[in-house]
Design a protein around this motif. Structure first.
Motif, short mmCIF file in Angstrom:
data_model
loop_
_atom_site.label_atom_id
_atom_site.label_comp_id
_atom_site.label_asym_id
_atom_site.label_seq_id
_atom_site.Cartn_x
_atom_site.Cartn_y
_atom_site.Cartn_z
N ARG A 199 0.82 -1.21 0.00
CA ARG A 199 0.00 0.00 0.00
C ARG A 199 0.86 1.27 0.00
O ARG A 199 0.33 2.36 0.20
N GLU A 200 2.15 1.12 -0.24
CA GLU A 200 3.05 2.28 -0.26
C GLU A 200 3.80 2.33 -1.58
O GLU A 200 4.10 1.29 -2.19
N ASP A 201 4.12 3.55 -1.99
CA ASP A 201 4.93 3.76 -3.20
C ASP A 201 6.38 3.42 -2.88
O ASP A 201 7.00 4.04 -2.02
N VAL A 202 6.93 2.42 -3.57
CA VAL A 202 8.29 1.95 -3.28
C VAL A 202 9.28 2.38 -4.35
O VAL A 202 10.40 1.86 -4.40
N ALA A 203 8.91 3.31 -5.20
CA ALA A 203 9.80 3.71 -6.30
C ALA A 203 11.10 4.30 -5.76
O ALA A 203 12.19 3.96 -6.23
N ALA A 204 11.01 5.19 -4.78
CA ALA A 204 12.22 5.80 -4.23
C ALA A 204 13.10 4.77 -3.55
O ALA A 204 14.32 4.77 -3.70
N SER A 205 12.48 3.86 -2.79
CA SER A 205 13.25 2.81 -2.13
C SER A 205 13.91 1.89 -3.15
O SER A 205 15.05 1.45 -2.95
N ALA A 206 13.21 1.61 -4.25
CA ALA A 206 13.79 0.75 -5.29
C ALA A 206 15.04 1.38 -5.89
O ALA A 206 16.04 0.69 -6.13
N ARG A 207 15.01 2.68 -6.12
CA ARG A 207 16.18 3.36 -6.68
C ARG A 207 17.35 3.34 -5.72
O ARG A 207 18.49 3.07 -6.11
N GLN A 208 17.09 3.61 -4.46
CA GLN A 208 18.18 3.75 -3.49
C GLN A 208 18.77 2.41 -3.09
O GLN A 208 19.98 2.31 -2.89
N VAL A 209 17.94 1.39 -2.96
CA VAL A 209 18.41 0.13 -2.40
C VAL A 209 18.79 -0.88 -3.47
O VAL A 209 19.78 -1.61 -3.32
N SER A 210 18.05 -0.92 -4.58
CA SER A 210 18.22 -2.00 -5.54
C SER A 210 18.70 -1.54 -6.90
O SER A 210 18.87 -2.38 -7.79
N GLY A 211 18.92 -0.25 -7.11
CA GLY A 211 19.34 0.21 -8.42
C GLY A 211 20.72 -0.30 -8.80
O GLY A 211 21.62 -0.42 -7.96
N PHE A 212 20.90 -0.60 -10.07
CA PHE A 212 22.20 -1.06 -10.57
C PHE A 212 22.30 -0.69 -12.04
O PHE A 212 21.32 -0.30 -12.68
N GLY A 213 23.50 -0.79 -12.57
CA GLY A 213 23.69 -0.47 -13.97
C GLY A 213 25.14 -0.24 -14.30
O GLY A 213 26.03 -0.93 -13.79
N VAL A 214 25.40 0.78 -15.11
CA VAL A 214 26.74 1.02 -15.62
C VAL A 214 27.03 2.51 -15.60
O VAL A 214 26.14 3.34 -15.80
N ARG A 215 28.27 2.83 -15.34
CA ARG A 215 28.75 4.20 -15.43
C ARG A 215 29.71 4.28 -16.61
O ARG A 215 30.58 3.42 -16.76
#
Length: 494
Positions: free
Chosen positions: A283-299
């Motif tokens: 029941r909560e928006d987890v978009a911000a948490s997803a970016r901070q905790v689980s984000g990954f990729g390439v620089r």
């Protein structure tokens, strides 16, 4: 300089330590240029689109609830239609009643059951002044679906899901980065899309999602420096391809496999939902948490750029100044006139300025050419200085050869950060070993000689001698001298 080899060696060591001062200021100049370059890269990157992080998609289902409240209102006389009052006090009479209203409740957020994402980037260079800034254009393709049955168990008894108002939300770092194609399909049907109010991202209205199958999203966007995603699926499979040959994988997860070549890189990730601290339904928006905790990729980085190399050259500079001083100290032996401390300082300042020359030219013609020009100028100058000013004669060629070796090794150290410590420590060890061998028969105390004046005498000069104090002599009064020896007294009778 002092005639004693041991004292001269100590003085040269002190001069080497003094060279930390110009090297420190050279390093500060390099840092200021680096910060200026980074500001330029950041500003150009933000104008192009900035660092991008894709968060989502999330299925958002609005909720309404029935709320019953107890209220009061004036009591009306059914006969007259007037407000009734208390017969004694005259106050209005109240009647209590229950009222049921429909209000909005916290929405239900569902994460995808399957989440496949394919990201492909093409890089290009943007120039601002003398600086080159790498930016990219990305094409994003996503395929996902949702388990809508997970929504009902989250409701209270007085709540109802508004299925016909469901929407899909996708967040990005900046809406101005969105370029080109942007389309979301549900079972082949195009869904209307709109930007989110007050947030960076967009929404797509799905209608009742319970009859939907797979969704597909095609998206084009610009970005710079980094491209990140979040693993929102029950099972997330992400792949990236790019023509950038220097990726730096970062974030919460490293790729399961990757290939990097001069023509670019490919990488892929497979991440289960147990690896990410995000509820599949809530029941909560987890978009911000997803970016901070689980984000990954390439620089997208410039590996070992010339500012980093120049700064490392300043750090290693004291080693190469020491080697140059040591070479001059060893080859000047036997010369008619020893090298003066001022001449050592001039040599050290020349080598300190080398790193500034390298940065200044590297900003214009690139690192390799700038290094060759700067090192060649320093080697030529110091060799001529040794021949003309230090009076080393043919030994100046030895100094030039040592400088060629020193700057060749320094280039190898700067070009490969992984082997910098190995090369630098090996060179220092070899230099010390050669010095020990070359001075194995050296008389560090110098030739024996008469003891000269002491330190206080050399500093303040000789002191004036003080005459010794003698007691006064009392003169003896007698007859005037006639120039003849007085007669001896006759012997006395015993």
């Amino acid at each position: 300089m002092l005639k004693s080899p041991g004292r001269r060696f100590i003085i040269v060591g002190i001069l080497v330590l003094l060279m930390f001062i110009p090297l420190f200021f050279a390093a500060e100049v390099i840092n200021s240029r680096k910060f200026y370059s980074q500001d330029t890269i950041r500003n150009v990157g933000m104008e192009w689109g900035g660092q991008q992080t894709l968060s989502g998609p999330f299925l958002v289902i609005p909720v309404e609830r029935e709320v019953t409240t107890l209220k009061s209102r004036p009591k009306i006389d059914p006969d007259t239609g007037l407000v009734m009052t208390h017969p004694d006090t005259g106050e209005e009479l109240k009647v209590r009643y229950e009222e049921t209203v429909i209000k909005s409740g916290p929405s239900v957020y569902l994460l995808p059951r399957k989440f496949d994402a394919d990201l492909a980037t093409q890089t290009q260079m943007r120039a601002r002044g003398i600086f080159q800034v790498p930016v990219y254009t990305a094409q994003v393709g996503m395929a996902f679906d949702f388990d809508t049955s997970a929504a009902e168990p989250l409701l209270a008894s007085n709540e109802t899901l508004l299925w016909d108002k469901a929407r899909i939300e996708v967040e990005v770092s900046n809406n101005k980065a969105l370029r080109g194609k942007a389309e979301m399909l549900a079972d082949g049907e195009s869904l209307p899309m709109a930007p989110m109010a007050g947030r960076h991202g967009f929404t797509a209205t799905t209608g009742d999602p319970r009859g939907r199958g797979e969704y597909n999203l095609a998206l084009g966007l610009n970005g710079a420096q980094s491209l990140m995603v979040t693993p929102v699926g029950l099972t997330s499979q992400i792949s990236m391809t790019s023509d950038w040959p220097h990726p730096s994988f970062s974030g919460a997860f490293l790729p399961d496999g990757h290939e990097v070549s001069e023509s670019g890189f490919t990488a892929n990730w497979t991440i289960p939902h147990l690896a990410r601290p995000l509820p599949q339904a809530g029941r909560e928006d987890v978009a911000a948490s997803a970016r901070q905790v689980s984000g990954f990729g390439v620089r997208l980085i410039e590996p070992n750029d010339f500012y980093q190399k120049a700064y490392r050259a300043a750090n290693y500079g004291i080693l190469f100044i020491a080697l140059t001083f040591l070479t001059i100290l060893l080859i000047e032996r036997g010369a008619g006139k020893p090298v003066h401390a001022v001449q050592y300082i001039l040599v050290g300042l020349t080598q300190s300025v080398f790193v500034l020359l390298m940065v200044a030219y590297a900003e214009q013609i690139g690192f390799a050419a700038a290094y060759a020009v700067s090192a060649g100028a320093v080697i030529a100058l110091l060799t001529m200085f040794g021949f003309m000013a230090l009076k080393l004669g043919r030994r100046a060629l030895v100094l030039g050869a040592v400088l060629v070796v020193v700057y060749a090794v320094l280039y190898l150290i700067l070009d490969s950060a992984d082997y910098a410590l190995l090369a630098g420590s090996t060179l220092a060890f070899c230099a010390i070993a050669l010095t020990m061998f070359a001075t194995r028969n050296e008389d560090w105390f110098g030739p024996e000689k008469e003891k000269g004046p002491g330190l206080m005498t050399r500093m303040f000069g000789p002191t004036r001698p003080v005459a010794p104090v003698t007691p006064p002599v009392t003169p003896v009064v007698g007859p005037p001298s006639t120039g003849q020896t007085p007669p001896k007294d006759p012997p006395r009778d015993r």
